[in-house]
Design an enzyme around this catalytic site. Structure first.
Site, PDB file in Angstrom:
ATOM      1  N   GLN A  64       0.816  -1.215   0.000  1.00  0.00           N
ATOM      2  CA  GLN A  64       0.000   0.000   0.000  1.00  0.00           C
ATOM      3  C   GLN A  64       0.851   1.267   0.000  1.00  0.00           C
ATOM      4  OE1 GLN A  64      -2.415  -0.430   3.527  1.00  0.00           O
ATOM      5  NE2 GLN A  64      -3.403  -2.297   2.793  1.00  0.00           N
TER       6      GLN A  64
ATOM      7  N   HIS B 271      -1.063   0.141   5.920  1.00  0.00           N
ATOM      8  CA  HIS B 271      -1.621   1.137   6.848  1.00  0.00           C
ATOM      9  C   HIS B 271      -0.720   2.353   7.030  1.00  0.00           C
ATOM     10  CE1 HIS B 271      -4.181  -2.263   8.899  1.00  0.00           C
ATOM     11  NE2 HIS B 271      -4.288  -2.236   7.583  1.00  0.00           N
TER      12      HIS B 271
ATOM     13  N   TYR C 180      -9.423   7.611  20.015  1.00  0.00           N
ATOM     14  CA  TYR C 180     -10.523   6.965  19.305  1.00  0.00           C
ATOM     15  C   TYR C 180     -10.532   5.448  19.467  1.00  0.00           C
ATOM     16  CZ  TYR C 180     -11.587  11.563  17.744  1.00  0.00           C
ATOM     17  OH  TYR C 180     -11.935  12.895  17.753  1.00  0.00           O
TER      18      TYR C 180
ATOM     19  N   TYR D 159      -9.895 -10.924  11.373  1.00  0.00           N
ATOM     20  CA  TYR D 159     -10.065 -11.603  10.096  1.00  0.00           C
ATOM     21  C   TYR D 159     -10.095 -13.116  10.297  1.00  0.00           C
ATOM     22  CZ  TYR D 159      -8.966  -7.118   7.874  1.00  0.00           C
ATOM     23  OH  TYR D 159      -8.977  -5.813   7.476  1.00  0.00           O
TER      24      TYR D 159
END
Length: 392
Positions: free
Chosen positions: A105, A171, A274, A285
């Site tokens: 990514q 990420h 958060y 998963y």
């Protein structure tokens, strides 16, 4: 008082101050759930989709230059220019950072112009910055700025680099947002190591806030705490890949990828935690087992809205243009896994309805409101393209 006792008392005081800062989560109602709001039927809007540019390779972000030309980032490490006539320049812009890590990514992410671009010429880019190379190589998200001179970036300056760096291609976060006061935000993922999102000195899993030249604002929530990274504005975020400033309130809204289920929409507030990975609406998963302690924990904020199952949200934008009056005030979110453009209808800070547009048009990586008041979308598959939504 002996030195050991003094040291223990100072550590205790630092921990208490840190805990107080991190417990700043405002009282919140339970998040709305996508599955409960999709049955709502907002007023239908007639529009058509025009394909403006094809042949882009994993495009990540788009920004407009004065005069109408556009800059588009490609994850593989290219910055492309598109003319106001929507002709793609075959030559990538030169002068990008040479230490880019294109891995999984990772690569080149966001491109954003400074709010005062007309006077200072600064262009901001985020990317996966490599540290060392070969088997020892690690990487982390970095923020740079430069000026466009002809077909090359010049005066390249690194104003932030994530620490610590780590291996892996997951990420990175990477969204850049300027707020109404001129502060610049960069979103960071947990780099695939979920525990890092709760480590005080770690940049991972956070939204950082800086002055436009990289200096740390004195008003950042953790500046006074030696045990905290001063650049951090919020913490406990898994992987924020979409963020936007509310045009009326000036608040920073952002969404993040959950694990299996549990994508979240949050309003990012100073010093708030958060929760990831202590609390989440997603599960592990494959096994489907619980992560952390569940969905609630004292001192940790609840999301505004939750997607279960996941849509893999990407870019997002508030719409306030004149072309679609019925959409004014809506929040648009691109979806990778969902392969749709999601419209969220808001009342204040609550989501009251959700609509899915452009179903199965491909993986949507970014959505922006253009200077003309129309909506533009970047798709990264099956063929990277720039699309425009316009009244029929």
């Amino acid at each position: 008082m002996n030195p050991l006792t003094r040291w223990m008392l100072s550590c205790t005081a630092a921990l208490l101050l840190t805990s107080a800062a991190l417990a700043a989560a405002p009282p919140q109602t339970e998040p709305t759930q996508s599955k409960n709001l999709l049955s709502a039927s907002p007023a239908a809007v007639s529009f058509e989709v025009l394909t403006l540019v094809k042949g882009l390779s994993h495009p990540w972000s788009v920004a407009w230059l004065p005069g109408g030309d556009m800059l588009v980032t490609e994850r593989e490490g290219r910055l492309r220019r598109i003319g106001r006539d929507f002709q793609l320049d075959p030559r990538p812009i030169e002068g990008l950072p040479q230490d880019m890590a294109v891995d999984g990514q990772g690569g080149l992410f966001d491109v954003v112009l400074h709010p005062n671009y007309a006077s200072n010429g600064w262009i901001y880019l985020s990317y996966a910055k490599a540290h060392l190379s070969g088997r020892l190589g690690t990487s982390g998200t970095a923020l740079v700025r430069a000026k466009l001179q002809g077909h090359r970036l010049v005066d390249l300056q690194t104003i932030f680099a994530m620490q610590p760096t780590s291996r892996g291609g997951r990420h990175f976060g990477g969204r850049i947002v300027f707020d109404l006061e001129g502060f610049v935000y960069l979103t960071l993922g947990d780099r695939g190591d979920e525990a890092r999102a709760q480590k005080p000195k770690d940049h991972a899993g956070a939204a950082i806030r800086l002055h436009d030249d990289g200096r740390v604002p004195a008003s950042n929530p953790f500046v006074r705490y030696a045990a905290q990274a001063p650049e951090v504005f919020s913490r406990g975020n898994r992987n924020i890949q979409g963020a936007a400033i509310h045009p009326q309130t000036g608040a920073l809204w952002a969404h993040e990828h959950g694990p299996q289920g549990g994508d979240e929409l949050n309003i990012i507030r100073s010093g708030v935690n958060y929760g990831w990975p202590t609390i989440t609406y997603g599960v592990n998963y494959v096994t489907g087992t619980r992560i952390g302690v569940g969905t609630h924990q004292a001192g940790m904020a609840q999301p505004v809205h939750v997607w279960v199952p996941s849509i893999a949200p990407s870019g997002m934008a508030f719409y306030d243009g004149p072309a679609f009056p019925a959409w004014r005030g809506s929040l648009f979110v691109g979806a990778l896994r969902g392969q749709a453009l999601v419209r969220l209808v808001l009342q204040g800070e609550q989501v009251v309805a959700e609509e899915r547009l452009l179903s199965q048009i491909g993986r949507i990586r970014d959505v922006r409101q253009g200077p003309d008041g129309l909506l533009y979308v970047l798709t990264e598959s099956p063929d990277g393209a720039l699309l425009r939504l316009q009244p029929r």
